[in-house]
Motif scaffolding. Sequence first.
Motif, PDB file in Angstrom:
ATOM      1  N   LEU A 219       0.821  -1.209   0.000  1.00 37.43           N
ATOM      2  CA  LEU A 219       0.000   0.000   0.000  1.00 37.43           C
ATOM      3  C   LEU A 219       0.857   1.262   0.000  1.00 37.43           C
ATOM      4  O   LEU A 219       0.781   2.087  -0.920  1.00 37.43           O
ATOM      5  CB  LEU A 219      -0.945  -0.001   1.215  1.00 37.43           C
ATOM      6  N   LEU A 220       1.697   1.415   1.012  1.00 35.38           N
ATOM      7  CA  LEU A 220       2.465   2.655   1.143  1.00 35.38           C
ATOM      8  C   LEU A 220       3.544   2.799   0.073  1.00 35.38           C
ATOM      9  O   LEU A 220       3.772   3.905  -0.437  1.00 35.38           O
ATOM     10  CB  LEU A 220       3.091   2.725   2.538  1.00 35.38           C
ATOM     11  N   VAL A 221       4.212   1.705  -0.266  1.00 40.41           N
ATOM     12  CA  VAL A 221       5.254   1.801  -1.298  1.00 40.41           C
ATOM     13  C   VAL A 221       4.663   2.178  -2.654  1.00 40.41           C
ATOM     14  O   VAL A 221       5.155   3.114  -3.305  1.00 40.41           O
ATOM     15  CB  VAL A 221       6.061   0.491  -1.380  1.00 40.41           C
ATOM     16  N   PRO A 222       3.604   1.515  -3.133  1.00 42.01           N
ATOM     17  CA  PRO A 222       3.024   1.945  -4.424  1.00 42.01           C
ATOM     18  C   PRO A 222       2.524   3.385  -4.417  1.00 42.01           C
ATOM     19  O   PRO A 222       2.534   4.059  -5.455  1.00 42.01           O
ATOM     20  CB  PRO A 222       1.863   0.957  -4.635  1.00 42.01           C
ATOM     21  N   LEU A 223       2.098   3.871  -3.231  1.00 46.72           N
ATOM     22  CA  LEU A 223       1.628   5.251  -3.132  1.00 46.72           C
ATOM     23  C   LEU A 223       2.777   6.251  -2.994  1.00 46.72           C
ATOM     24  O   LEU A 223       2.544   7.465  -2.943  1.00 46.72           O
ATOM     25  CB  LEU A 223       0.673   5.395  -1.942  1.00 46.72           C
TER      26      LEU A 223
END
Length: 361
Positions: free
Chosen positions: A336-340
């Motif tokens: 979640l956080l890495v792709p964002l």
Amino acid sequence: MRHGGITVTVIVPAHNEEEGLPATLESLARQTVPPDRVIVVDDGSTDRTGEVASGFGATVLRPPRNLGSKAKAQNYALPHCDTALVLAVDADTVLAPDYIERITPAFDDPQVVIAAGNVQTRHTRTVWERGRSVEYLFGFHWHRPIQNRANSPMVCSGCCSAFRRDVLVASGGFPERTIVEDMDYTWSRQIEGRKAVYVGAAMAWAADPETLTYLRKQVWRWMAGFCQNVRLHTGRLVTRKPLLAVWVLLALVEILTAPLWWAAPFVAAATTPASLPSTLAWWLSAELAFTIPPLAYAAHRRKLPLARVLLNIPCVYPTKVVNLYYAWKALIVELLLVPLGLSQGLTVYEKGRAPTPCAAG
């Protein structure tokens, strides 16, 4: 006799392994089919790791600085390998005397590019080691054989994997783009149409975390690495290796539904307080029904006392709590956080064991 004339170089990455390394090197010296060469990468050690390795006749390579990960240390040694196979062995792993003899026949199939054996715990002294011993007995005698029969192993364990050298070199060496190079390589080569193999008769014993502090480091690395590989490979897995994609999906479903399963008795008790004893009894019966038969089979295969194995079952639940916490953290951070663009994810490789104390003198 060397199987089919196959030659083998062993790479042992080691950082401050003065105390643990001798057992690993002794196990390599006792092989019924000895390796052609043993290379120890003394990766920025501040103890006598290099001297210990030299004492066992190993070739010692010393990078100019600490490379920071196992994959980078292994890649540092790869140009020095000219044998058909490269066997990567962790500096805290002990191989059975016939490990090389049993692993090399897997490469009679030209499509096999990586193979690994059956890993069990070396020690069962603490709650965490005993919990891990249950996980290993279950995983390596239930999950791995099923995946292997389906020609889609989830991972060839990095502590004792053998690689076809020419393919390893042609693919760029040990993957450095994720924090778990073994899973990355296992998935990548299967996506290409090559084979990964689990050899259950080839035994190895790994030293696992003794304390919660180091268990957390190891599990966070494993879970983050799994999710990094999910992010990296899912599309190609679905189209090129769908059965492996099924195992990955089942692992994700297990992570997502585990809190529901663990909370079920308490939710039922909250709605109907009088049902708590019967609900707990049902829940525990279901847990044991899924756990005991595979463990009994594993104990039989390993010739272990069944009572001793069963007594370790309570220790697996604290380990499961740690696994679940870091599995959810990995889902949130890596998927979640890495792709964002809100996190870089886990990039620092940390060992899952405390540094061993240096010998006096």
